[in-house]
Design a protein around this motif. Structure first.
Motif, mmCIF file in Angstrom:
data_model
loop_
_atom_site.group_PDB
_atom_site.id
_atom_site.type_symbol
_atom_site.label_atom_id
_atom_site.label_comp_id
_atom_site.label_asym_id
_atom_site.label_seq_id
_atom_site.Cartn_x
_atom_site.Cartn_y
_atom_site.Cartn_z
ATOM 1 N N ASP A 181 0.699 -1.201 0.108
ATOM 2 C CA ASP A 181 -0.029 -0.170 -0.004
ATOM 3 C C ASP A 181 0.871 1.345 0.048
ATOM 4 O O ASP A 181 0.341 2.462 0.252
ATOM 5 N N ASP A 203 0.049 3.795 -5.989
ATOM 6 C CA ASP A 203 -1.383 4.102 -6.222
ATOM 7 C C ASP A 203 -1.639 4.218 -7.750
ATOM 8 O O ASP A 203 -2.568 3.704 -8.168
ATOM 9 N N ARG A 208 -4.836 -3.796 3.218
ATOM 10 C CA ARG A 208 -5.052 -2.095 2.959
ATOM 11 C C ARG A 208 -5.191 -1.717 1.608
ATOM 12 O O ARG A 208 -5.979 -0.731 1.163
ATOM 13 N N LEU A 209 -4.190 -2.235 0.709
ATOM 14 C CA LEU A 209 -4.395 -2.072 -0.581
ATOM 15 C C LEU A 209 -5.565 -2.477 -1.354
ATOM 16 O O LEU A 209 -6.004 -1.548 -1.848
#
Length: 299
Positions: A147, A152, A186-187
């Motif tokens: 993450d 991103d 979390r990712l």
């Protein structure tokens, strides 16, 4: 539910595949690398007795043409070339090597990789545009978090195009700073549309990664080393896990780590067959699920 016994030797693989009604295998976790890098990987595993306390002889220590012939003889109908960087600037030249490998090897799967660095979204998008169908991410070797915010833009591209990513996030054979299911969870919270293939079933955090597969429909599990005599010495499958594999049968995919394995390839198939989950489960794992992920026959 009956399960045909798995092959005891590589030479028995063709007869085994015929017995279960398959013409070949889709193995999603195969490593072809630039030769200098591969020699370094083999040298690393040559020290496994010191690093991990477990000897790790490379069974298929051959040159590239021989390894390709062996892979085809073992039944692989397509051949991935999974690579993974461990420092900035490395992913771009690995992706170029992967593109060249796919151009010169007719049955290769065009693969790519990434690293948390400026521009990662751009070069991942370029690789996808160029035809990359499978990515590899190794949190343990790369020493970065799944993450990490720098990634991103890349994750967004991969989620949008539904490109599968073989992700080594488990803590075997030795834990790293960023291994384990928490960062991957979390990712997925940020990019729930990702198609992640958790390498090695997430060993040794098997149940935690199966939880993620149950929660997110794009999460798959690859079988690399799982259930083998070798892995059972340090990361045996836990109680109750066999039934979870049965329930997740549409999202379990064959993986092997060929050629960097310390036993014959047939032993991976034998280990899966002795789970006794039935020939239909085996057909899905050995062919159907991987073929769907790689869109074989879809072009």
């Amino acid at each position: 539910m009956s399960t045909t016994p798995g092959p005891a030797t590589d030479g028995e693989i063709p007869a085994y595949l015929a017995a279960v009604g398959l013409a070949g295998l889709v193995d999603i976790h195969v490593h072809f690398l630039p030769e200098p890098m591969l020699r370094k990987v083999w040298a690393f595993f040559d020290e496994a007795g010191v690093r991990y306390g477990v000897p790790w002889p490379i069974t298929y220590r051959f040159d590239e043409p021989t390894r390709l012939r062996v892979a085809r003889r073992l039944g692989m109908r397509v051949i991935p070339a999974l690579t993974y960087p461990h420092k900035p600037g490395m992913a771009t030249w690995l992706n170029e090597w992967c593109r060249e490998f796919a151009d010169r090897v007719p049955d290769a799967v065009h693969c790519a990789t990434l690293y948390p660095e400026p521009g990662v979204g751009d070069y991942v998008a370029a690789a996808v545009t160029a035809g990359a169908r499978l990515f590899k991410v190794h949190l343990q070797v790369g020493e970065f978090a799944a993450d990490d915010a720098l990634l991103d833009p890349a994750w967004a591209v991969l989620a949008e195009h539904r490109v599968p990513v073989v992700l080594h996030g488990g803590s075997a054979p030795a834990p790293g700073r960023h291994t384990g299911p928490d960062g991957v969870g979390r990712l997925l919270g940020r990019h729930p549309g990702l198609v992640l293939v958790i390498a090695h079933l997430g060993m040794p955090e098997y149940h935690a990664f199966a939880d993620l597969a149950e929660r997110y429909p794009g999460v798959h599990l690859d079988t690399t080393m799982a259930g083998t005599d070798f892995a059972d010495r340090f990361a045996p499958l836990p109680a109750g896990y066999r039934q979870r594999l049965l329930a997740l049968g549409d999202r379990v995919v064959l993986g092997s780590d060929f050629p960097n394995i310390p036993y014959p390839y047939a032993h991976q198939l034998q280990a899966l067959a002795r789970l006794d989950l039935g020939d239909e489960w085996m057909r899905r794992v050995l062919w159907t699920n991987g073929a769907r992920l790689l869109r074989l026959g879809a072009d």
